[in-house]
Design a protein around this motif. Sequence first.
Motif, PDB file in Angstrom:
ATOM      1  N   VAL A 214      57.687  48.653  37.446  1.00 57.74           N
ATOM      2  CA  VAL A 214      56.520  49.496  37.163  1.00 57.74           C
ATOM      3  C   VAL A 214      56.529  49.980  35.717  1.00 57.74           C
ATOM      4  O   VAL A 214      55.458  50.150  35.110  1.00 57.74           O
ATOM      5  N   HIS A 215      57.707  50.197  35.131  1.00 53.65           N
ATOM      6  CA  HIS A 215      57.793  50.642  33.738  1.00 53.65           C
ATOM      7  C   HIS A 215      57.356  49.528  32.787  1.00 53.65           C
ATOM      8  O   HIS A 215      56.683  49.794  31.784  1.00 53.65           O
ATOM      9  N   THR A 216      57.737  48.321  33.102  1.00 50.10           N
ATOM     10  CA  THR A 216      57.331  47.194  32.262  1.00 50.10           C
ATOM     11  C   THR A 216      55.833  46.977  32.346  1.00 50.10           C
ATOM     12  O   THR A 216      55.159  46.743  31.328  1.00 50.10           O
ATOM     13  N   VAL A 217      55.284  47.068  33.541  1.00 49.81           N
ATOM     14  CA  VAL A 217      53.833  46.919  33.702  1.00 49.81           C
ATOM     15  C   VAL A 217      53.106  47.991  32.896  1.00 49.81           C
ATOM     16  O   VAL A 217      52.084  47.713  32.242  1.00 49.81           O
ATOM     17  N   ALA A 218      53.607  49.209  32.916  1.00 51.24           N
ATOM     18  CA  ALA A 218      52.973  50.286  32.163  1.00 51.24           C
ATOM     19  C   ALA A 218      52.969  49.989  30.663  1.00 51.24           C
ATOM     20  O   ALA A 218      51.962  50.204  29.970  1.00 51.24           O
ATOM     21  N   ALA A 219      54.085  49.462  30.148  1.00 49.43           N
ATOM     22  CA  ALA A 219      54.161  49.131  28.720  1.00 49.43           C
ATOM     23  C   ALA A 219      53.225  47.973  28.381  1.00 49.43           C
ATOM     24  O   ALA A 219      52.584  47.973  27.317  1.00 49.43           O
ATOM     25  N   LEU A 220      53.144  46.982  29.257  1.00 49.72           N
ATOM     26  CA  LEU A 220      52.245  45.854  29.020  1.00 49.72           C
ATOM     27  C   LEU A 220      50.789  46.314  29.040  1.00 49.72           C
ATOM     28  O   LEU A 220      49.972  45.881  28.214  1.00 49.72           O
ATOM     29  N   ALA A 221      50.456  47.188  29.982  1.00 51.54           N
ATOM     30  CA  ALA A 221      49.088  47.702  30.061  1.00 51.54           C
ATOM     31  C   ALA A 221      48.722  48.460  28.791  1.00 51.54           C
ATOM     32  O   ALA A 221      47.613  48.318  28.260  1.00 51.54           O
ATOM     33  N   ASP A 222      49.670  49.258  28.292  1.00 48.47           N
ATOM     34  CA  ASP A 222      49.421  50.001  27.062  1.00 48.47           C
ATOM     35  C   ASP A 222      49.185  49.050  25.897  1.00 48.47           C
ATOM     36  O   ASP A 222      48.270  49.246  25.088  1.00 48.47           O
ATOM     37  N   ALA A 223      49.984  47.988  25.816  1.00 51.67           N
ATOM     38  CA  ALA A 223      49.835  47.010  24.733  1.00 51.67           C
ATOM     39  C   ALA A 223      48.503  46.280  24.808  1.00 51.67           C
ATOM     40  O   ALA A 223      47.926  45.906  23.779  1.00 51.67           O
ATOM     41  N   ARG A 224      48.008  46.093  26.008  1.00 50.50           N
ATOM     42  CA  ARG A 224      46.769  45.356  26.216  1.00 50.50           C
ATOM     43  C   ARG A 224      45.534  46.252  26.269  1.00 50.50           C
ATOM     44  O   ARG A 224      44.410  45.757  26.357  1.00 50.50           O
ATOM     45  N   GLY A 225      45.743  47.585  26.248  1.00 55.34           N
ATOM     46  CA  GLY A 225      44.630  48.507  26.356  1.00 55.34           C
ATOM     47  C   GLY A 225      43.972  48.463  27.716  1.00 55.34           C
ATOM     48  O   GLY A 225      42.750  48.596  27.835  1.00 55.34           O
ATOM     49  N   GLU A 226      44.788  48.306  28.765  1.00 54.63           N
ATOM     50  CA  GLU A 226      44.275  48.186  30.128  1.00 54.63           C
ATOM     51  C   GLU A 226      44.846  49.298  31.003  1.00 54.63           C
ATOM     52  O   GLU A 226      45.855  49.930  30.663  1.00 54.63           O
ATOM     53  N   ASP A 227      44.221  49.499  32.136  1.00 56.26           N
ATOM     54  CA  ASP A 227      44.739  50.415  33.136  1.00 56.26           C
ATOM     55  C   ASP A 227      45.938  49.783  33.833  1.00 56.26           C
ATOM     56  O   ASP A 227      45.888  48.612  34.234  1.00 56.26           O
ATOM     57  N   ALA A 228      47.010  50.525  33.982  1.00 58.83           N
ATOM     58  CA  ALA A 228      48.241  49.970  34.538  1.00 58.83           C
ATOM     59  C   ALA A 228      48.058  49.495  35.980  1.00 58.83           C
ATOM     60  O   ALA A 228      48.604  48.461  36.370  1.00 58.83           O
ATOM     61  N   ARG A 229      47.291  50.229  36.770  1.00 60.31           N
ATOM     62  CA  ARG A 229      47.090  49.817  38.170  1.00 60.31           C
ATOM     63  C   ARG A 229      46.298  48.516  38.244  1.00 60.31           C
ATOM     64  O   ARG A 229      46.596  47.644  39.058  1.00 60.31           O
ATOM     65  N   GLU A 230      45.295  48.401  37.394  1.00 62.47           N
ATOM     66  CA  GLU A 230      44.509  47.175  37.381  1.00 62.47           C
ATOM     67  C   GLU A 230      45.353  45.994  36.928  1.00 62.47           C
ATOM     68  O   GLU A 230      45.250  44.890  37.471  1.00 62.47           O
ATOM     69  N   LEU A 231      46.196  46.212  35.913  1.00 60.61           N
ATOM     70  CA  LEU A 231      47.057  45.126  35.454  1.00 60.61           C
ATOM     71  C   LEU A 231      48.067  44.744  36.526  1.00 60.61           C
ATOM     72  O   LEU A 231      48.344  43.559  36.737  1.00 60.61           O
ATOM     73  N   ALA A 232      48.619  45.725  37.229  1.00 63.88           N
ATOM     74  CA  ALA A 232      49.569  45.426  38.308  1.00 63.88           C
ATOM     75  C   ALA A 232      48.920  44.549  39.365  1.00 63.88           C
ATOM     76  O   ALA A 232      49.531  43.593  39.865  1.00 63.88           O
ATOM     77  N   SER A 233      47.676  44.858  39.706  1.00 68.18           N
ATOM     78  CA  SER A 233      46.959  44.057  40.695  1.00 68.18           C
ATOM     79  C   SER A 233      46.728  42.635  40.189  1.00 68.18           C
ATOM     80  O   SER A 233      46.871  41.660  40.931  1.00 68.18           O
ATOM     81  N   ARG A 234      46.383  42.522  38.908  1.00 66.95           N
ATOM     82  CA  ARG A 234      46.160  41.190  38.326  1.00 66.95           C
ATOM     83  C   ARG A 234      47.467  40.394  38.292  1.00 66.95           C
ATOM     84  O   ARG A 234      47.488  39.194  38.588  1.00 66.95           O
ATOM     85  N   ILE A 235      48.558  41.045  37.920  1.00 66.44           N
ATOM     86  CA  ILE A 235      49.861  40.370  37.889  1.00 66.44           C
ATOM     87  C   ILE A 235      50.243  39.893  39.281  1.00 66.44           C
ATOM     88  O   ILE A 235      50.789  38.794  39.448  1.00 66.44           O
ATOM     89  N   ASP A 236      49.944  40.702  40.292  1.00 65.21           N
ATOM     90  CA  ASP A 236      50.229  40.302  41.665  1.00 65.21           C
ATOM     91  C   ASP A 236      49.448  39.034  42.031  1.00 65.21           C
ATOM     92  O   ASP A 236      49.991  38.102  42.638  1.00 65.21           O
ATOM     93  N   ALA A 237      48.183  38.997  41.643  1.00 62.62           N
ATOM     94  CA  ALA A 237      47.368  37.812  41.912  1.00 62.62           C
ATOM     95  C   ALA A 237      47.886  36.606  41.154  1.00 62.62           C
ATOM     96  O   ALA A 237      47.901  35.473  41.666  1.00 62.62           O
ATOM     97  N   ASN A 238      48.344  36.824  39.912  1.00 61.59           N
ATOM     98  CA  ASN A 238      48.886  35.715  39.124  1.00 61.59           C
ATOM     99  C   ASN A 238      50.170  35.163  39.745  1.00 61.59           C
ATOM    100  O   ASN A 238      50.404  33.958  39.724  1.00 61.59           O
ATOM    101  N   ALA A 239      50.998  36.059  40.279  1.00 59.06           N
ATOM    102  CA  ALA A 239      52.218  35.613  40.952  1.00 59.06           C
ATOM    103  C   ALA A 239      51.881  34.774  42.169  1.00 59.06           C
ATOM    104  O   ALA A 239      52.554  33.756  42.446  1.00 59.06           O
ATOM    105  N   THR A 240      50.850  35.169  42.894  1.00 54.71           N
ATOM    106  CA  THR A 240      50.405  34.382  44.042  1.00 54.71           C
ATOM    107  C   THR A 240      50.046  32.964  43.607  1.00 54.71           C
ATOM    108  O   THR A 240      50.429  31.986  44.250  1.00 54.71           O
ATOM    109  N   ALA A 241      49.319  32.858  42.492  1.00 46.53           N
ATOM    110  CA  ALA A 241      48.896  31.552  42.006  1.00 46.53           C
ATOM    111  C   ALA A 241      50.057  30.743  41.440  1.00 46.53           C
ATOM    112  O   ALA A 241      50.217  29.554  41.729  1.00 46.53           O
TER     113      ALA A 241
END
Length: 246
Positions: A214-241
């Motif tokens: 969760v800490h890494t996702v938060a840092a990535l979201a900050d770097a991308r200018g995105e909401d951390a929860r939204e990015l976590a959901s997207r990363i989950d979908a990417n892992a599925t794929a």
Amino acid sequence: MTDAHAHLDALEDPDAAVERAREAGVVRIVTIGTGIESCRRALDLTAYEGVYAALGIDPHQASTGEASRVSELRPLLDHPKAVAVGEAGLDYHYGGEAKDEQRSLFAAQLALAAELGLPIVVHTRSANGDTEAMLRGHDGIVVMHCFSEPELLAAGLERGWYFSFAGNATYPKAEALREAAAVVPADRILAETDSPYLAPQPVRGRPNEPAHVVHTVAALADARGEDARELASRIDANATAAFQLP
């Protein structure tokens, strides 16, 4: 969210770590085998709900007898929760004296992944030219584990690789990694812990575990200018794929 790369078999108490991960919202973990016995332990750990396994022989063992055991991966990869080959790849930082052996071991596992139609989880360090050259001829799914070589970003973007960022992307001096994370397409970014290694900055100095992704996702979201929860959901979908998860 999903922790795309963890070594659960190297944790002191995998049971407790998986439970803490669930409490933190990490519902899926890809645990990694780095040799045949490690792969067997990884498969045992898939008894946990939401835990899957990538099975391979890492480059640090290229000059040992383990490198001759690639054929033993095949039956292990028949397991229903085995989702990738790896980690496999090249590491000239620590194994520069065995470059030929590393390339041979990596080539064998690339061929196995291609034959079985499975993703390949790639470890690369200080071997950018050879890594890019060997992956150029591979048409399957590529997951760049603990992505720390921005020089490979252009080639990976062109070929549609997945880029998985670990806790080192949170460190104060890791601006180049955060800049790379900022330009990875939304459908190609992953996050991992590489547990028990590379604990993210807020918990640095402690053994890492899947809950800390969760800490890494938060840092990535900050770097991308995105909401951390939204990015976590997207990363989950990417892992599925990427790992063809259910």
